[in-house]
Motif scaffolding. Structure first.
Motif, PDB file in Angstrom:
ATOM      1  N   VAL A  93      46.381 -18.206  -1.042  1.00 22.95           N
ATOM      2  CA  VAL A  93      46.738 -17.907  -2.865  1.00 22.95           C
ATOM      3  C   VAL A  93      47.610 -16.581  -3.298  1.00 22.95           C
ATOM      4  O   VAL A  93      48.093 -16.814  -4.300  1.00 22.95           O
ATOM      5  N   ASN A  94      47.759 -15.666  -2.151  1.00 29.82           N
ATOM      6  CA  ASN A  94      47.858 -14.149  -2.746  1.00 29.82           C
ATOM      7  C   ASN A  94      49.064 -13.987  -2.782  1.00 29.82           C
ATOM      8  O   ASN A  94      49.920 -13.446  -3.382  1.00 29.82           O
ATOM      9  N   LYS A  95      50.004 -14.367  -1.110  1.00 27.98           N
ATOM     10  CA  LYS A  95      51.589 -14.066  -0.452  1.00 27.98           C
ATOM     11  C   LYS A  95      52.194 -15.493  -0.582  1.00 27.98           C
ATOM     12  O   LYS A  95      51.702 -16.068  -0.241  1.00 27.98           O
ATOM     13  N   ALA A  96      53.129 -15.342  -1.584  1.00 24.99           N
ATOM     14  CA  ALA A  96      54.204 -16.414  -1.400  1.00 24.99           C
ATOM     15  C   ALA A  96      54.662 -16.220  -0.245  1.00 24.99           C
ATOM     16  O   ALA A  96      54.607 -15.980   0.330  1.00 24.99           O
ATOM     17  N   PRO A  97      54.348 -17.665  -0.112  1.00 24.02           N
ATOM     18  CA  PRO A  97      55.822 -17.576   1.606  1.00 24.02           C
ATOM     19  C   PRO A  97      56.773 -17.474   1.485  1.00 24.02           C
ATOM     20  O   PRO A  97      57.811 -17.550   0.530  1.00 24.02           O
ATOM     21  N   ASP A  98      57.597 -17.499   3.069  1.00 29.24           N
ATOM     22  CA  ASP A  98      59.156 -17.024   3.409  1.00 29.24           C
ATOM     23  C   ASP A  98      59.599 -18.538   3.063  1.00 29.24           C
ATOM     24  O   ASP A  98      60.912 -18.132   1.903  1.00 29.24           O
ATOM     25  N   ARG A  99      59.025 -18.751   3.259  1.00 30.63           N
ATOM     26  CA  ARG A  99      60.156 -20.770   2.924  1.00 30.63           C
ATOM     27  C   ARG A  99      59.382 -21.027   1.864  1.00 30.63           C
ATOM     28  O   ARG A  99      58.048 -21.132   1.043  1.00 30.63           O
ATOM     29  N   PRO A 100      61.278 -21.793   0.895  1.00 29.55           N
ATOM     30  CA  PRO A 100      60.632 -22.164  -0.415  1.00 29.55           C
ATOM     31  C   PRO A 100      59.830 -22.819  -1.083  1.00 29.55           C
ATOM     32  O   PRO A 100      59.693 -24.478  -0.343  1.00 29.55           O
ATOM     33  N   VAL A 101      58.929 -22.667  -2.048  1.00 25.55           N
ATOM     34  CA  VAL A 101      57.905 -23.558  -2.619  1.00 25.55           C
ATOM     35  C   VAL A 101      58.598 -24.101  -3.401  1.00 25.55           C
ATOM     36  O   VAL A 101      59.039 -23.295  -4.667  1.00 25.55           O
TER      37      VAL A 101
END
Length: 358
Positions: A142-150
């Protein structure tokens, strides 16, 4: 308390509709993920943020795309109804790259996930669900955007806010609680300019993107014994811990008696219902005079605090987040790095008069 109870009853009745709305968004995200390879070039041409209507406009021949268009239309209608904007906008759903720094990964060929915004209080979210190109569910932090594009399928918050603010101001004006009144052309225009503003914390998860902040300015009508309110869009105020210098007219003093007004900062989210919010404001403002008696006996009615007290608790979550408030702002005062009552916003206000043109 009556208006609060009625709003809460309405929220309970609509709980099934909200669940259906989330299920539609979930199915739409899954379908978009499975068609993302086809849709990405057009999305890239629109800087990775585009209305679903335009993305799907020229892709209606394939049966699968036709089904996707139907899901998009259903999600659009649910979003418009949920936000109380029926008749105000024709579409709201969009597809957006979660964070700009993910563009390089997309350019290098990394397949994106597609996520949707869950219902409920974001502080209670345990994960964000997204889908890959095979339609498989992937749970994200929830709090950290993933390295993979979303890619995020969501309502266009800016478009909704603009439509909602127009609707609220129109409705308030109809009730005699808002005014376009300004001094005659031969007299100076007295204002307060917002020269600087900074938010400490908007507490937004990465998936929600930029904030949509607006201001409620409330005081007493100079010509009659009634409250008067202006709803002011602040579309530039996207991020917390960032100083903005908008040089925006925030208060037109000719609209307020006693040269005093309250300021409430709110944040719009996808669960905002502008129709219900307008009803709430109208009822609170009209009740204020009954509670306080005649304004002559009570020089100021603490309208900002009355508005905040009347907002149901669940509206303080992922509906309309209360950001901060500033009470009894005065016409000719300079406010330099002035903190709000909640210590979540700092503003600088400068009085400024505009001379009449001849």
């Amino acid at each position: 308390m009556k208006h609060i109870c009625m709003l809460l009853i309405g929220l309970v009745i609509s709980s099934t509709a909200l669940a259906d709305s989330q299920q539609t968004r979930r199915e739409l995200a899954r379908e978009l993920a499975m068609h993302s390879q086809t849709l990405l070039p057009k999305l890239a041409n629109q800087n990775y943020q585009a209305p679903l209507q335009s993305l799907l406009a020229h892709k209606r021949t394939a049966r699968s795309i036709s089904s996707l268009s139907q899901l998009s239309a259903q999600a659009n209608q649910q979003a418009i109804g949920k936000m109380g904007l029926t008749g105000e906008v024709d579409s709201l759903m969009q597809l957006r790259l979660a964070t700009p720094d993910q563009q390089s990964a997309l350019s290098s060929g990394v397949a994106p996930l597609v996520a949707y915004i869950p219902d409920g209080d974001e502080s209670q979210w345990s994960s964000i669900e997204a889908f890959d190109r095979q339609g498989n569910s992937v749970l994200l932090d929830v709090n950290k955007a993933p390295d993979r594009p979303v890619l995020v399928v969501e309502t266009d918050a800016h478009k909704a806010a603009q439509a909602g603010i127009r609707m609220m101001n129109r409705a308030l004006k109809k009730e005699g609680l808002s005014s376009d009144s300004l001094p005659p052309a031969t007299e100076p225009l007295k204002t307060s300019i917002l020269s600087k503003i900074r938010l400490e914390n908007d507490e937004e998860p990465w998936i929600l993107g930029d904030a949509e902040i607006y201001a409620i300015v409330a005081g007493i009508n100079p010509g009659r014994d009634e409250p008067v309110v202006d709803i002011i869009d602040m579309p530039y105020l996207d991020h917390d811990k960032t100083v903005y210098t908008p040089n925006q007219i925030l208060i037109y003093w000719d609209r307020y008696r006693w040269a005093a007004a309250d300021l409430v900062l709110m944040e719009q989210d996808s669960n905002t219902n502008y129709k219900e919010l307008t009803k709430l404001l109208v009822e609170v403002l009209k009740e204020s005079l009954k509670i306080a008696g005649y304004p002559q006996s009570a020089p100021f009615l603490d309208l900002g605090n009355r508005i905040i007290d009347a907002i149901p608790d669940d509206w303080m979550t992922n509906s309309d987040d209360y950001v901060d408030s500033f009470y009894t702002l005065e016409q000719n005062r300079h406010y330099q790095d002035y903190s709000g009552a909640r210590n979540n916003a700092v503003i600088s206000l400068e009085p400024r008069e505009f001379a009449p043109t001849h």
